[in-house]
Scaffold this motif. Structure first.
Motif, PDB file in Angstrom:
ATOM      1  N   LEU A  83       0.691  -1.348  -0.038  1.00  0.00           N
ATOM      2  CA  LEU A  83      -0.117   0.065   0.001  1.00  0.00           C
ATOM      3  C   LEU A  83       0.849   1.321   0.306  1.00  0.00           C
ATOM      4  O   LEU A  83       2.070   1.119   0.494  1.00  0.00           O
ATOM      5  CB  LEU A  83      -0.998   0.019   1.288  1.00  0.00           C
ATOM      6  CG  LEU A  83      -1.789  -1.241   1.480  1.00  0.00           C
ATOM      7  CD1 LEU A  83      -2.174  -1.018   2.886  1.00  0.00           C
ATOM      8  CD2 LEU A  83      -2.979  -1.185   0.464  1.00  0.00           C
ATOM      9  N   PHE A  85       1.439   4.649   1.567  1.00  0.00           N
ATOM     10  CA  PHE A  85       1.461   5.471   2.635  1.00  0.00           C
ATOM     11  C   PHE A  85       1.889   6.834   2.414  1.00  0.00           C
ATOM     12  O   PHE A  85       2.995   7.041   2.119  1.00  0.00           O
ATOM     13  CB  PHE A  85       1.935   4.924   3.961  1.00  0.00           C
ATOM     14  CG  PHE A  85       1.203   3.750   4.306  1.00  0.00           C
ATOM     15  CD1 PHE A  85      -0.043   3.969   5.446  1.00  0.00           C
ATOM     16  CD2 PHE A  85       1.329   2.557   3.932  1.00  0.00           C
ATOM     17  CE1 PHE A  85      -0.801   3.067   5.774  1.00  0.00           C
ATOM     18  CE2 PHE A  85       0.507   1.318   4.430  1.00  0.00           C
ATOM     19  CZ  PHE A  85      -0.571   1.767   5.478  1.00  0.00           C
ATOM     20  N   ILE A 139      -3.800   0.210   9.657  1.00  0.00           N
ATOM     21  CA  ILE A 139      -4.314   0.484   8.213  1.00  0.00           C
ATOM     22  C   ILE A 139      -4.343  -0.718   7.193  1.00  0.00           C
ATOM     23  O   ILE A 139      -5.004  -1.130   6.791  1.00  0.00           O
ATOM     24  CB  ILE A 139      -3.891   1.688   7.646  1.00  0.00           C
ATOM     25  CG1 ILE A 139      -4.322   3.014   8.501  1.00  0.00           C
ATOM     26  CG2 ILE A 139      -4.149   1.777   5.891  1.00  0.00           C
ATOM     27  CD1 ILE A 139      -3.665   4.388   8.044  1.00  0.00           C
ATOM     28  N   ALA A 140      -2.823  -1.306   7.412  1.00  0.00           N
ATOM     29  CA  ALA A 140      -2.498  -2.455   6.371  1.00  0.00           C
ATOM     30  C   ALA A 140      -3.448  -3.693   7.057  1.00  0.00           C
ATOM     31  O   ALA A 140      -4.147  -4.287   6.220  1.00  0.00           O
ATOM     32  CB  ALA A 140      -1.259  -2.802   6.477  1.00  0.00           C
ATOM     33  N   THR A 143      -7.073  -3.226   6.101  1.00  0.00           N
ATOM     34  CA  THR A 143      -7.482  -3.390   4.540  1.00  0.00           C
ATOM     35  C   THR A 143      -7.422  -4.934   4.392  1.00  0.00           C
ATOM     36  O   THR A 143      -8.167  -5.489   3.570  1.00  0.00           O
ATOM     37  CB  THR A 143      -6.414  -2.745   3.522  1.00  0.00           C
ATOM     38  OG1 THR A 143      -5.132  -3.414   3.911  1.00  0.00           O
ATOM     39  CG2 THR A 143      -6.540  -1.357   3.787  1.00  0.00           C
ATOM     40  N   ASN A 172      -3.898   8.919   6.202  1.00  0.00           N
ATOM     41  CA  ASN A 172      -3.819   7.674   5.422  1.00  0.00           C
ATOM     42  C   ASN A 172      -5.125   6.790   5.719  1.00  0.00           C
ATOM     43  O   ASN A 172      -5.339   5.900   4.701  1.00  0.00           O
ATOM     44  CB  ASN A 172      -2.371   6.976   6.124  1.00  0.00           C
ATOM     45  CG  ASN A 172      -1.225   7.423   5.509  1.00  0.00           C
ATOM     46  OD1 ASN A 172      -1.197   7.641   4.315  1.00  0.00           O
ATOM     47  ND2 ASN A 172      -0.097   7.597   6.350  1.00  0.00           N
ATOM     48  N   HIS A 176      -6.754   5.214   2.442  1.00  0.00           N
ATOM     49  CA  HIS A 176      -7.167   3.592   2.128  1.00  0.00           C
ATOM     50  C   HIS A 176      -8.504   3.214   2.372  1.00  0.00           C
ATOM     51  O   HIS A 176      -8.849   2.000   2.680  1.00  0.00           O
ATOM     52  CB  HIS A 176      -5.967   3.064   3.058  1.00  0.00           C
ATOM     53  CG  HIS A 176      -4.866   3.257   2.601  1.00  0.00           C
ATOM     54  ND1 HIS A 176      -4.368   2.738   1.394  1.00  0.00           N
ATOM     55  CD2 HIS A 176      -3.585   3.948   2.779  1.00  0.00           C
ATOM     56  CE1 HIS A 176      -3.026   2.914   1.155  1.00  0.00           C
ATOM     57  NE2 HIS A 176      -2.770   3.789   1.912  1.00  0.00           N
TER      58      HIS A 176
END
Ligand SMILES: C[S@@+](CC[C@H](N)C(=O)[O-])C[C@H]1O[C@@H](n2cnc3c(N)ncnc32)[C@H](O)[C@@H]1O
Length: 307
Positions: A83, A85, A139-140, A143, A172, A176
């Motif tokens: 992703l 960032f 965030i990773a 997702t 961020n 996302h």
């Protein structure tokens, strides 16, 4: 008008002279960014002309890179777990070695949602990313869990003591499309009133203070509070460990990124916790011991190899 090849050659020579160990790669990334076409296009089209605006943007970026500023801050972007960032001086640049924490966290959440019976009304799996910085880990993970349709059964908190870092992390999360799935909280370690957590993830500062001053100049552009872990590097991590008996759920797991030589010190800090705890130090992809897996010794062993 200069060509791509000419600018790559001159930029590489300047960065090499300034001491960069990745001069060619840095130059390709900066020129690709200045042109707005990316590194692959630059490498593939060496004879293409470069317009005046892109040329001067590139020259300015090379000048800043010569002074040590990280490429990720110049481009404003860093890839982490596939992703992109946003990165700037508000937070640490996410590092590839932290990706194993995301992988392990996904396995832990999936194990809890699939291996244990979950009757209707079972509370969500509660996860906290302590010291979220740019938000990379939380965030990773969000997702990944969204892709696996597991996100509705997970409550995800991302905490930092830095207001600046949290503002970048929120941006961020919006970029996302997981801003609705992650709650960002400014706090010292785990916020009061939110515990217990099933999963505590932490990439906290772990570099000994004296070593921070000896890091490559690029690190001096990053927030000191993101790097400096006190005299032995473990001051903040030890505080997190000391709080585990009251912050981690009975069957909870804490996953901590640590320095490659800090395993024994972390094991001994865990051994000193009241009530019986286990600490396994796990290797990263290059075999270096970089992640502590901490839980109560009474935790049931997994039925399968899922963890
Ligand atoms: C090594 S950086 C990691 C950032 C991000 N998790 C990553 O992996 O890229 C450590 C982060 O912990 C935060 N931090 C340091 N001490 C803290 C504390 N006592 N409570 C909460 N966050 C803290 C810093 O502000 C910084 O953003």
């Amino acid at each position: 008008m200069a060509t791509v090849r000419e600018l790559l050659d001159s930029g590489t020579a300047r960065l090499r002279a300034s001491g960069s160990e990745s001069a060619r790669l840095d130059t390709e990334l900066l020129l690709g960014w200045a042109i707005g076409a990316g590194r692959t296009a630059v490498v593939a089209h060496p004879d293409a002309p470069v317009g005046a605006d892109a040329w001067s943007t590139f020259e300015a970026a090379v000048a800043r890179r010569e002074k040590g500023e990280p490429v990720a801050y110049l481009r404003g972007i860093k890839e982490f777990y596939g992703l992109a960032f946003a990165t700037d001086r508000r937070a640490l640049i996410p590092r590839p070695e932290t990706e194993i924490l995301v992988e392990a966290a996904e396995r832990e959440v999936a194990w809890r949602l699939t291996e244990e019976p979950r009757p209707a009304g079972t509370p969500n799996v509660r996860v906290v990313d302590v010291g979220t910085g740019s938000g990379a880990i939380a965030i990773a993970l969000a997702t990944l869990l969204r892709r696996r349709r597991m996100l509705p059964e997970v409550t995800l908190l991302a905490v930092d003591s830095s207001t600046d870092a949290l503002s970048l992390a929120r941006e961020n999360a919006v970029a996302h499309a997981v801003a609705d799935a992650v709650a960002f909280v400014e706090a010292d370690l785990t916020p009061r009133g939110e515990a217990p957590f099933d999963l505590i993830l932490a990439n906290l500062p772990y570099i000994p203070s004296a070593e921070v001053d000896r890091l490559p100049v690029a690190a001096s552009f990053e927030p000191r509070a993101a790097l400096d872990g006190g005299p032995d590097g473990l001051v903040v991590i030890r505080r997190l460990l000391t709080a585990l008996p009251s912050t981690l759920a009975a069957t909870g797991t804490a996953l901590l990124e640590i320095g490659f030589d800090q395993g024994p010190a972390v094991e001994s800090a865990v051994a000193g916790l009241p009530g019986g705890w286990s600490c396994r130090i796990r290797p990263d992809l290059s075999g270096r011991p970089r992640m502590a897996h901490v839980e109560r010794s009474t935790n049931p062993a997994p039925a399968t190899g899922a963890r």
